[in-house]
Scaffold this motif. Structure first.
Motif, short mmCIF file in Angstrom:
data_model
loop_
_atom_site.label_atom_id
_atom_site.label_comp_id
_atom_site.label_asym_id
_atom_site.label_seq_id
_atom_site.Cartn_x
_atom_site.Cartn_y
_atom_site.Cartn_z
N GLU A 60 -1.70 -2.41 -2.21
CA GLU A 60 -1.52 -3.62 -1.41
C GLU A 60 -2.17 -3.49 -0.03
O GLU A 60 -2.86 -4.39 0.43
CB GLU A 60 -0.03 -3.95 -1.27
N LEU A 70 -5.97 -3.66 -0.30
CA LEU A 70 -6.48 -5.02 -0.44
C LEU A 70 -6.53 -5.73 0.91
O LEU A 70 -7.49 -6.47 1.20
CB LEU A 70 -5.62 -5.80 -1.43
N TRP A 125 -9.53 -7.93 -5.64
CA TRP A 125 -8.33 -8.77 -5.63
C TRP A 125 -8.07 -9.33 -7.03
O TRP A 125 -6.93 -9.33 -7.51
CB TRP A 125 -8.48 -9.91 -4.63
N SER A 135 -6.78 -6.72 -9.39
CA SER A 135 -5.46 -6.19 -9.02
C SER A 135 -4.33 -7.18 -9.23
O SER A 135 -3.16 -6.81 -9.09
CB SER A 135 -5.48 -5.78 -7.53
N LEU A 136 -4.66 -8.42 -9.54
CA LEU A 136 -3.67 -9.49 -9.47
C LEU A 136 -2.43 -9.22 -10.31
O LEU A 136 -1.31 -9.56 -9.92
CB LEU A 136 -4.31 -10.81 -9.89
N ILE A 154 2.70 -7.60 -0.21
CA ILE A 154 1.56 -8.16 0.51
C ILE A 154 2.06 -8.98 1.71
O ILE A 154 1.54 -8.86 2.83
CB ILE A 154 0.71 -9.06 -0.42
N ILE A 162 -5.38 -14.12 3.57
CA ILE A 162 -4.53 -13.80 2.41
C ILE A 162 -4.09 -15.08 1.72
O ILE A 162 -4.15 -15.20 0.49
CB ILE A 162 -3.31 -12.97 2.84
N VAL A 202 -6.94 -16.72 -0.22
CA VAL A 202 -7.33 -15.97 -1.41
C VAL A 202 -6.27 -16.10 -2.50
O VAL A 202 -6.58 -16.40 -3.66
CB VAL A 202 -7.58 -14.48 -1.05
N LEU A 203 -5.02 -15.88 -2.15
CA LEU A 203 -3.96 -15.89 -3.18
C LEU A 203 -3.73 -17.29 -3.74
O LEU A 203 -3.54 -17.44 -4.95
CB LEU A 203 -2.67 -15.31 -2.60
#
Length: 300
Positions: free
Chosen positions: A188, A191, A211, A214-215, A223, A239, A242-243
Motif C-alpha cells: 500500500e 503504491l 495499481w 494490485s487491486l 490506503i 488516490i 485513480v481508485l
C-alpha cells in the motif's frame, strides 16, 4: 549457536552464518554472533576490540572478504556460501540496517512489476521503526545500533536513496528476499510512493499498471489511513481519482473531493507540466496521455 566450545570461534561464527544461509555479513552482525556465543557458553562477553581482531583473522584466513566500497561489510567466501546468493538488497541491510527497499525495487519485490531495474531504491526509515533484520531487542541491550551508511552503489548497482519524516513512520514491513529477512515498504505504501514520485517507480504508466495489478490484493482502508497520515491533499486527489476510475468506492472519498482545490500544482502526474484537461470532481489536471489513463479504464 549451539556448537561445542572445542570448535574455534571463527568456525562457530561461520556455522551461525551458515544456519541462516547468509552469504554476506557485517562487523555489527559478527559482533552480535560473538556475544550470543559467549552467553551460550557462559563465558565473558568479548570486548569490541576482540571482535575487530576476530574479523581481521577471518579476512586473513579467507573466510570473509571485503566488499568493494563498503566499510565493515563482508562476503562470506567459504564453500557453503557459494550456494547463497549475495544480492545488493541483502548487502544493503548489512551496510544500513535502517534501509528498506522501496519505490520500483519494492514493486518488483511485491511481484506487481516485471521490470528488472538496474537502480536499487532504498528509503531510510526513522530510527524507531525497526531493529536490524535478523536481530532481537536483547541483542542491543548493551550495544549501539550501527551508523547508517548511504553508499552510492552496491555490488555494481546504483543506489537511489530516499528518507522519510518521523511522522511518516508507517507502511514498513519485513519480508523475505532470497531466504533472508529484509525490510521493505508494504504494497500500500509503495503504491502511494508511486503517485508521489513516479520517476522513482518506472514512470507514471508503470505506476498505473502496478495499481491495476494490485487491486485485488490491497487493503483500501490501509490506503485511506496512509493517505490521511501523509496529510497531503494533492496525494488524496490522485488516490481518489485513480481508485474511483478503477471502480473502487470508500466513504471518505466524498470528503476528500470536497476539500480538493484546483491550481497549477494540482496535477495527476507529479513533476510533469499542468495541462487544461482536468477532473471536475477531483479538481486535478490530467497531465498525461489518454493512452495511460486507459490503463485504468480498460483494466479487464
Amino acid at each position: 549457536m549451539n556448537f561445542s566450545s572445542e570448535v574455534s570461534l571463527p568456525n562457530r561464527v561461520l556455522y551461525a552464518l551458515a544456519e541462516e544461509n547468509r552469504g554476506a555479513t557485517s562487523a555489527w552482525r559478527v559482533r552480535i554472533l560473538c556475544v550470543r556465543d559467549a552467553l551460550e557458553h557462559k563465558s565473558a562477553i568479548p570486548a569490541e576490540s576482540n571482535t575487530k581482531q576476530l574479523i581481521k583473522r577471518m579476512v586473513a584466513g579467507k573466510q570473509l572478504g571485503p566488499i568493494e566500497g563498503l566499510k565493515e561489510v563482508y562476503q562470506v567466501i567459504v564453500p557453503y556460501a557459494s550456494l547463497c546468493p549475495v544480492s545488493a538488497e541483502v548487502v544493503a541491510q548489512e551496510a544500513n540496517p535502517r534501509a528498506a527497499i522501496s519505490h520500483l525495487t519494492a514493486f518488483v519485490h511485491h511481484s506487481v512489476s516485471y521490470e528488472l531495474p538496474d537502480t536499487l531504491h532504498l528509503t531510510i526509515a526513522p530510527a524507531s521503526t525497526f531493529l536490524p533484520a535478523g536481530t532481537t531487542p536483547e541483542d542491543w541491550l548493551d550495544a549501539t545500533l550501527p551508523r547508517p551508511r548511504k553508499p552510492s552503489s552496491i555490488l555494481g548497482r546504483e543506489v537511489q536513496w530516499s528518507s522519510t519524516k518521523d511522522e511518516w513512520d508507517f507502511g514498513f514491513e519485513i519480508g523475505m528476499h532470497e531466504g533472508l529477512p529484509i525490510y521493505t515498504t508494504d504494497l500500500e505504501r509503495t503504491l502511494l510512493e508511486g503517485l508521489r514520485s513516479p520517476n522513482y517507480c518506472g514512470g507514471f504508466k508503470h505506476v498505473l499498471e502496478c495499481w491495476v495489478r494490485s487491486l485485488d490484493e490491497i487493503e483500501i482502508g490501509k490506503i485511506v489511513t496512509y493517505a490521511n497520515k501523509f496529510s497531503q491533499n494533492i496525494l488524496k486527489q490522485r488516490i481518489g481519482f485513480v481508485l474511483e476510475t478503477l471502480g473502487v468506492k470508500h466513504q471518505e472519498f466524498d470528503e476528500w473531493a470536497t476539500k480538493a482545490v484546483r491550481g497549477s500544482s494540482a496535477v495527476l502526474v507529479a513533476g510533469e507540466p499542468f495541462c487544461s484537461e482536468f477532473s471536475e470532481r477531483w479538481k486535478i489536471s490530467l497531465n498525461c496521455p489518454s493512452s495511460e489513463l486507459s490503463i485504468l479504464e480498460n483494466r479487464d
